[in-house]
Design an enzyme around this catalytic site. Structure first.
Site, short mmCIF file in Angstrom:
data_model
loop_
_atom_site.label_atom_id
_atom_site.label_comp_id
_atom_site.label_asym_id
_atom_site.label_seq_id
_atom_site.Cartn_x
_atom_site.Cartn_y
_atom_site.Cartn_z
N HIS A 157 -14.96 -0.93 -7.23
CA HIS A 157 -15.14 -0.88 -5.78
C HIS A 157 -16.02 -2.02 -5.27
CE1 HIS A 157 -14.88 0.84 -1.88
NE2 HIS A 157 -14.75 2.09 -2.24
N ASP A 375 5.60 -2.92 -1.26
CA ASP A 375 7.02 -2.82 -1.60
C ASP A 375 7.34 -3.88 -2.64
OD1 ASP A 375 9.78 -2.83 -1.71
OD2 ASP A 375 10.08 -3.26 0.43
#
Length: 433
Positions: A157, A375
């Site tokens: 993170h 995608d």
């Protein structure tokens, strides 16, 4: 019934072209916050189908690393100032290819907890002898018998936040679909977000509250006695409440504002704390355009940590009994107030970490992070499966897009109610479904 995932020999994916190396990139004040630098974020993205997805994604990662070359480096404190930074070594991203001996539907698309396949089998594991906290990013692609696959990541993170994760994964998808460059050009500029001077740091102390009536969350091995449940929320009903808010207050609110208000009130009513007991609702606000407005191009591109928590606090009785539009107003005004502050004040607003109690609730909106736009050539993900955030904040909730492509509703997944309060919570939330 048990299922098996077979992992092949892992590989290190290096940038497909030469990249800058041999230098150190600083991280920002936000990136270096103690609770972020030791937080490895696990995420599974579930895709319905794909043709040789591991091969396609592996090649795409190599191309994306040309633009996101810091991810091919290693985190280090071996610097002049001893601060956590990224060493641009070009070593690459750890990549694991795997196959599962089942179909997606056999494991409920990994949507039911506990997962029917242990998460350790779906997530990438770090190389033996390597400190996982030095690796910015790891990937595992697992192919299922039905043709579906999972794209699972483990990320430090300290290097990027949720919006940054979405930006990076969208870029990998664009490379997989044949684009030469990411649509959004990555921006580093971490040195702009510096440690605030002491006078800029908020001195607000936690409000005293009556803890005697708040149940113990019973932390054991990062697990609690919290139940998981989900709701598919009607967008038509939410829009009706947005219209009601506009009529009563004369301002516009968001879908998020309405859901957050309903969730906070429903849970507060269900857990039945004393009216004077303080309850809180926390969510994250993106402050990129405030803190970095002089540094960013119009389409953004900054992928470091730039989300700050907004903690809304009020007496339990007020939240339980107020008209819903008043709670929406409370949330909206708190957001507007925070975003009206200057850059220095916002950087100093980061509250210290405290162990959560049952009076505390958080909500994360996964719909707006860009992850659904990742995608790789066969459409976006059907489902997102965040695996570890609710073990850190305990009473957590998440907003997702509806898994039914033709529907515009919102799925709310909650980890915020103990078993004895679950029925009352469901009853309160049912008029939203």
């Amino acid at each position: 019934m048990s299922f098996t995932v077979t992992k092949t020999a892992p590989a290190v994916i290096t940038p497909s072209e030469p990249t800058p190396s041999g230098h150190i990139l600083p991280l920002s004040f936000f990136d270096r916050l103690p609770f972020l630098r030791v937080f490895l974020v696990d995420m599974i993205m579930v895709y319905g189908h794909g043709d040789q997805p591991a091969k396609v994604i592996k090649e795409a990662v190599a191309k994306a690393l040309v633009h996101y070359y810091p991810l091919a480096g290693r985190l280090t404190t071996d610097t002049d100032d001893g601060e956590l930074s990224v060493a641009c070594t070009g070593e690459g991203v750890w990549f694991v290819e795997a196959t599962a001996d089942c179909r997606m539907e056999d494991v409920n698309y990994l949507q039911v907890e506990p997962l029917m396949i242990p998460k350790e089998q779906i997530l990438p594991s770090h190389p033996e002898g390597v400190d996982p906290y030095t690796l910015p990013f790891m990937i595992q692609v697992t192919q299922f018998r039905c043709g579906g696959f999972t794209f699972a990541t483990r990320a430090n993170h300290a290097v990027f936040d949720g919006i940054g994760a979405g930006q990076i994964k969208v870029a990998i998808g664009e490379m997989a679909r044949g684009l030469k460059h990411p649509t959004v050009k990555p921006v580093w500029c971490r040195d702009v977000i510096r440690k605030p001077i002491p006078s800029q740091i908020s001195a607000t102390e936690p409000h005293d509250t009556d803890l005697s009536s708040i149940p113990d969350l019973k932390f054991t091995n990062n697990q609690t006695n919290i139940e998981c449940c989900s709701f598919d929320l009607s967008l038509d009903h939410i829009n009706h409440l947005k219209d009601h808010f506009a009529k009563e207050v004369g301002k516009i609110c968001s879908v998020f504002d309405v859901i957050a208000a309903k969730l906070w009130q429903s849970r507060t009513r269900a857990i039945g704390l004393q009216p004077q007991t303080e309850v809180s609702l926390t969510f994250l606000l993106n402050i990129r355009q405030v803190v970095l407005h002089n540094e960013l191009p119009p389409d953004g591109g900054y992928y470091g940590n730039c989300l700050v928590p907004l903690i809304n606090k009020a007496p339990s009785g007020q939240i339980a009994n107020a008209p819903l539009f008043e709670i929406v107003r409370l949330i909206k005004e708190a957001k507007d107030d925070l975003l009206s502050k200057d850059s220095a004040s916002l950087i100093g607003e980061m509250p210290p970490y405290k162990k959560p109690s049952y009076a505390d609730l958080s909500i994360v909106d996964w719909r707006r992070l860009g992850l659904y736009e990742a995608d790789f050539g066969w459409g976006g993900p059907m489902f997102l499966v965040p695996l570890n955030e609710h073990t850190v904040t305990s009473c957590s909730t998440y907003l997702f897009k509806s898994p039914v492509a033709s529907k515009k509703d919102v799925r709310l997944v909650t980890y915020c109610i103990v078993k004895e309060h679950l029925e009352a919570f469901r009853d309160e939330m049912n008029d939203f479904t």
